[in-house]
Motif scaffolding. Structure first.
Motif, PDB file in Angstrom:
ATOM      1  N   CYS A 187      -5.516  -4.247  -7.172  1.00 34.02           N
ATOM      2  CA  CYS A 187      -5.495  -5.526  -6.572  1.00 34.02           C
ATOM      3  C   CYS A 187      -6.687  -5.983  -6.000  1.00 34.02           C
ATOM      4  N   LEU A 236      -6.275   6.379  -4.345  1.00 30.24           N
ATOM      5  CA  LEU A 236      -4.802   6.283  -4.065  1.00 30.24           C
ATOM      6  C   LEU A 236      -4.064   7.665  -4.544  1.00 30.24           C
ATOM      7  N   HIS A 265      -5.574   6.931   1.383  1.00 26.86           N
ATOM      8  CA  HIS A 265      -4.977   5.851   2.282  1.00 26.86           C
ATOM      9  C   HIS A 265      -4.149   6.411   3.379  1.00 26.86           C
ATOM     10  N   PHE A 266      -3.835   7.648   3.541  1.00 24.51           N
ATOM     11  CA  PHE A 266      -2.998   7.907   4.372  1.00 24.51           C
ATOM     12  C   PHE A 266      -3.567   9.193   5.419  1.00 24.51           C
ATOM     13  N   SER A 292      -2.036   1.634   5.372  1.00 19.23           N
ATOM     14  CA  SER A 292      -2.159   2.320   4.423  1.00 19.23           C
ATOM     15  C   SER A 292      -2.338   1.635   3.095  1.00 19.23           C
ATOM     16  N   THR A 293      -2.745   0.545   2.747  1.00 17.38           N
ATOM     17  CA  THR A 293      -2.797  -0.342   1.826  1.00 17.38           C
ATOM     18  C   THR A 293      -4.394  -0.720   1.221  1.00 17.38           C
ATOM     19  N   PRO A 297      -6.468  -3.809  -0.450  1.00 16.74           N
ATOM     20  CA  PRO A 297      -7.900  -3.839   0.163  1.00 16.74           C
ATOM     21  C   PRO A 297      -8.018  -3.774   1.568  1.00 16.74           C
ATOM     22  N   GLU A 309      -4.374  -7.657   3.663  1.00 15.29           N
ATOM     23  CA  GLU A 309      -3.692  -8.647   2.702  1.00 15.29           C
ATOM     24  C   GLU A 309      -4.661  -9.540   2.100  1.00 15.29           C
ATOM     25  N   VAL A 310      -4.329  -9.601   0.817  1.00 12.64           N
ATOM     26  CA  VAL A 310      -5.017 -10.092  -0.139  1.00 12.64           C
ATOM     27  C   VAL A 310      -5.479 -11.614   0.228  1.00 12.64           C
ATOM     28  N   GLN A 311      -4.396 -12.218   0.423  1.00 11.67           N
ATOM     29  CA  GLN A 311      -4.694 -13.838   0.807  1.00 11.67           C
ATOM     30  C   GLN A 311      -5.483 -14.113   2.079  1.00 11.67           C
ATOM     31  N   VAL A 345       0.683 -12.665  -5.684  1.00  9.38           N
ATOM     32  CA  VAL A 345       0.493 -11.403  -4.721  1.00  9.38           C
ATOM     33  C   VAL A 345       1.849 -10.870  -4.298  1.00  9.38           C
ATOM     34  N   HIS A 369       2.866  -9.750  -8.512  1.00  2.83           N
ATOM     35  CA  HIS A 369       2.473  -8.054  -8.057  1.00  2.83           C
ATOM     36  C   HIS A 369       3.454  -7.545  -7.188  1.00  2.83           C
ATOM     37  N   TRP A 389      -3.997  -6.616 -15.423  1.00  2.00           N
ATOM     38  CA  TRP A 389      -2.892  -5.615 -15.448  1.00  2.00           C
ATOM     39  C   TRP A 389      -1.974  -5.769 -16.710  1.00  2.00           C
ATOM     40  N   ALA A 423      -0.436   0.149  -8.471  1.00  2.98           N
ATOM     41  CA  ALA A 423      -0.285  -1.537  -7.933  1.00  2.98           C
ATOM     42  C   ALA A 423      -0.100  -1.357  -6.473  1.00  2.98           C
TER      43      ALA A 423
HETATM   44  N1  LIG Z   1       0.254  -7.125   0.574  1.00  3.78           N
HETATM   45  C1  LIG Z   1      -0.684  -6.368   0.171  1.00  3.78           C
HETATM   46  C2  LIG Z   1      -0.484  -5.629  -1.059  1.00  3.78           C
HETATM   47  C3  LIG Z   1      -1.426  -4.535  -1.194  1.00  3.78           C
HETATM   48  C4  LIG Z   1      -1.118  -3.558  -2.125  1.00  3.78           C
HETATM   49  O1  LIG Z   1       0.111  -3.468  -2.537  1.00  3.78           O
HETATM   50  N2  LIG Z   1      -2.147  -2.778  -2.430  1.00  3.78           N
HETATM   51  C5  LIG Z   1      -1.572  -1.548  -3.344  1.00  3.78           C
HETATM   52  C6  LIG Z   1      -2.696  -1.417  -4.660  1.00  3.78           C
HETATM   53  S1  LIG Z   1      -2.773  -2.652  -5.613  1.00  3.78           S
HETATM   54  C7  LIG Z   1      -1.514  -0.082  -2.491  1.00  3.78           C
HETATM   55  O2  LIG Z   1      -2.357  -0.161  -1.291  1.00  3.78           O
HETATM   56  N3  LIG Z   1      -0.709   0.636  -2.635  1.00  3.78           N
HETATM   57  C8  LIG Z   1      -0.712   1.887  -1.823  1.00  3.78           C
HETATM   58  C9  LIG Z   1       0.006   2.815  -2.486  1.00  3.78           C
HETATM   59  O3  LIG Z   1       0.375   3.018  -3.830  1.00  3.78           O
HETATM   60  O4  LIG Z   1       0.415   3.936  -1.758  1.00  3.78           O
HETATM   61  C10 LIG Z   1      -2.112  -7.161   0.149  1.00  3.78           C
HETATM   62  O5  LIG Z   1      -2.159  -8.315   0.140  1.00  3.78           O
HETATM   63  O6  LIG Z   1      -3.100  -6.573   0.434  1.00  3.78           O
END
Ligand SMILES: N[C@@H](CCC(=O)N[C@@H](CS)C(=O)NCC(=O)O)C(=O)O
Length: 224
Positions: A13, A35, A40-41, A52-53, A55, A67-69, A103, A107, A172, A224
């Motif tokens: 994303c 990932l 991310h951890f 830990s997400t 972007p 948060e994307v938005q 999102v 997603h 995707w 994702a």
């Molecule tokens: N609500 C978050 C969602 C972000 C998200 O889901 N990112 C995914 C990658 S697309 C992620 O970080 N996944 C971590 C994992 O798979 O452990 C946003 O808007 O940034």
């Protein structure tokens, strides 16, 4: 002034945010978060983003935004000359409506069930059904977004931050062989033709190939 830093994973994303950054007339640095390797951890990343997400955007003042938005809004708002946010209230609320749906639902409820199946069901016996439900949610979402877009070129009047966000779920769909209805397919191809999109895909390791598709990186499992 320090450059903005984007923490991203190719083909995820964060590609939507990467495209928005590429559309701006400002240098930024991109850092890959692996990932599958669990980057991310790790403490350095958790210090930037305790969720830990990806972007994560680190802004010139050193503060992190997640948060994307929120990132999309802040980039558009802080770079008004790029004209990536509409002026009028109707297009503004439609843009927010579309981004929230892409999102949060397409997603977060749909593709996440396909790519991160085990986070929805502990029992492996349930995984096929979770993935199938994910595909149903995505298909319904695409039908709705296809009607929202209609015959227009972009989601909210002119080109805006909503379009790279729509692009990442279209991308995707291409990879998971989920059909894109006609208006979305035309939007996807329109996006693929943008120089900023082509630069980002190249930087993330993809080859833009024949119309409406490109080959997946060999070494980067899609998450994702
Ligand atoms: N609500 C978050 C969602 C972000 C998200 O889901 N990112 C995914 C990658 S697309 C992620 O970080 N996944 C971590 C994992 O798979 O452990 C946003 O808007 O940034």
């Amino acid at each position: 002034m320090a450059a903005m830093k984007l923490y991203m994973t190719p083909g995820s994303c964060s590609t939507g945010i990467h495209i928005i950054l590429e559309e701006l007339d400002e240098a930024f640095e991109a850092y890959i978060v692996n990932l599958p390797a669990g980057d991310h951890f790790k403490p350095d990343y958790v210090a930037l983003n305790p969720k830990s997400t990806i972007p994560t955007l680190v802004r010139p003042d050193g503060s992190s935004l997640t948060e994307v938005q929120a990132i999309a809004w802040w980039l558009a708002r802080s770079h008004p000359r790029a004209r990536l946010w509409p002026d009028d209230a109707e297009n503004e609320c439609r843009l927010i409506e579309a981004m929230a749906y892409i999102v949060g639902t397409v997603h977060g409820q749909g593709f996440a069930r396909i790519f991160a199946t085990s986070t929805f069901a502990r029992n492996p016996d349930d995984h096929a059904s979770v993935r199938e439900l994910g595909r149903d949610i995505v298909a319904k979402g695409f039908t709705i977004l296809n009607d929202t877009l209609g015959s227009g070129s972009y989601l909210a009047g002119g080109y805006s931050v909503a379009d790279p966000i729509l692009f990442y779920v279209e991308f995707w769909a291409d990879k998971t062989k989920i059909a894109l209805p006609d208006n979305l397919l035309a939007h996807y191809r329109r996006m693929l033709a943008r120089p900023a999109v082509q630069r980002v895909l190249r930087e993330e390791g993809y080859n833009t190939a024949a119309l409406g598709g490109f080959s997946q990186r060999e070494d980067a499992p899609l998450r994702a």
